[in-house]
Design an enzyme around this catalytic site. Structure first.
Site, PDB file in Angstrom:
ATOM      1  N   HIS A 100       0.847  -1.195   0.000  1.00 60.36           N
ATOM      2  CA  HIS A 100       0.000   0.000   0.000  1.00 60.36           C
ATOM      3  C   HIS A 100       0.885   1.249   0.000  1.00 60.36           C
ATOM      4  O   HIS A 100       2.076   1.164   0.270  1.00 60.36           O
ATOM      5  CB  HIS A 100      -0.925   0.024   1.222  1.00 60.36           C
ATOM      6  CG  HIS A 100      -0.242   0.487   2.470  1.00 60.36           C
ATOM      7  ND1 HIS A 100       0.569  -0.330   3.213  1.00 60.36           N
ATOM      8  CD2 HIS A 100      -0.235   1.692   3.079  1.00 60.36           C
ATOM      9  CE1 HIS A 100       1.037   0.350   4.252  1.00 60.36           C
ATOM     10  NE2 HIS A 100       0.570   1.583   4.184  1.00 60.36           N
TER      11      HIS A 100
ATOM     12  N   LYS B 284       8.743  -1.078 -10.242  1.00 59.17           N
ATOM     13  CA  LYS B 284       8.113  -1.732 -11.395  1.00 59.17           C
ATOM     14  C   LYS B 284       8.519  -3.204 -11.394  1.00 59.17           C
ATOM     15  O   LYS B 284       9.464  -3.607 -10.717  1.00 59.17           O
ATOM     16  CB  LYS B 284       8.521  -1.048 -12.699  1.00 59.17           C
ATOM     17  CG  LYS B 284      10.010  -1.111 -12.980  1.00 59.17           C
ATOM     18  CD  LYS B 284      10.368  -0.342 -14.225  1.00 59.17           C
ATOM     19  CE  LYS B 284      11.876  -0.386 -14.396  1.00 59.17           C
ATOM     20  NZ  LYS B 284      12.389   0.573 -15.314  1.00 59.17           N
TER      21      LYS B 284
ATOM     22  N   ARG C 197      16.544  -0.828 -12.116  1.00 57.19           N
ATOM     23  CA  ARG C 197      16.481  -1.172 -13.538  1.00 57.19           C
ATOM     24  C   ARG C 197      17.271  -2.452 -13.769  1.00 57.19           C
ATOM     25  O   ARG C 197      18.239  -2.751 -13.073  1.00 57.19           O
ATOM     26  CB  ARG C 197      17.020  -0.044 -14.410  1.00 57.19           C
ATOM     27  CG  ARG C 197      18.449   0.349 -14.113  1.00 57.19           C
ATOM     28  CD  ARG C 197      18.896   1.515 -14.990  1.00 57.19           C
ATOM     29  NE  ARG C 197      20.119   2.135 -14.621  1.00 57.19           N
ATOM     30  CZ  ARG C 197      21.303   1.573 -14.412  1.00 57.19           C
ATOM     31  NH1 ARG C 197      21.437   0.302 -14.496  1.00 57.19           N
ATOM     32  NH2 ARG C 197      22.374   2.277 -14.096  1.00 57.19           N
TER      33      ARG C 197
END
Length: 172
Positions: free
Chosen positions: A97, A150, A164
């Site tokens: 969250h 991500k 990354r």
């Protein structure tokens, strides 16, 4: 009398651990069993979690996973799943969250929630933060001090802020 006994027991245990492993721990780690705590939380066989780790909400962990000291496993916004044979290093924070929209809206927007998944055979480096909704595949290495915001595919090496992919683990 009890305080004296507790103090002597702690000193004795501290000395044994220092001689055997050359380490000094917080008091809670002398008094608790990392494997028993993992079992109490319903984590898989062979998994251990330090006493200093904070566990909130729905957190599922597979077998033979090591969860280091001073970690936060926050499954309060959705399911947090960590696979088997992982190393979750010291200081790692994993969330399901965030309160960004709620904060900037003056409390009008809801708390953003999403489940977070970490595959099996992963290494998460010290002080890494994994944001809500991220999916990390199997066989992944995340470098220290990374911000994972991500998804990371299986068998990837990744690091940085933001994190990354920089290579492959070449795990078959």
């Amino acid at each position: 009398m009890i305080l004296w006994w507790l103090k002597r027991s702690l000193q004795s245990t501290r000395l044994k651990v220092r001689k055997k492993f050359n380490r000094v721990l917080p008091v809670g780690d002398y008094l608790s069993d990392r494997w028993e705590k993992a079992g109490y939380l319903g984590f898989g066989s062979g998994t251990s979690i330090y006493d200093s780790a904070l566990v909130l909400g729905t957190v599922k962990v597979g077998e033979n996973t090591w969860i280091g000291p001073n970690t936060i496993l926050d499954g309060s916004g959705g399911e947090l799943v960590i696979g088997s044979n992982c190393s979750i290093s010291a200081g790692v924070q994993i969330y399901t969250h965030d309160t960004v929209a709620r904060s900037i809206s003056g409390g009008k927007s809801p708390i953003a929630k999403d489940s977070t998944y970490i595959g099996s055979n992963c290494y998460i480096g010290p002080n890494t933060i994994i944001q809500k909704g991220v999916r990390i595949g199997d066989g992944v290495i995340i470098g220290a001090n990374s911000l994972v915001n991500k998804d990371i595919p299986s068998n990837a090496k990744a690091f940085g802020t933001p994190c990354r992919v920089v290579g492959s683990t070449n795990v078959k």
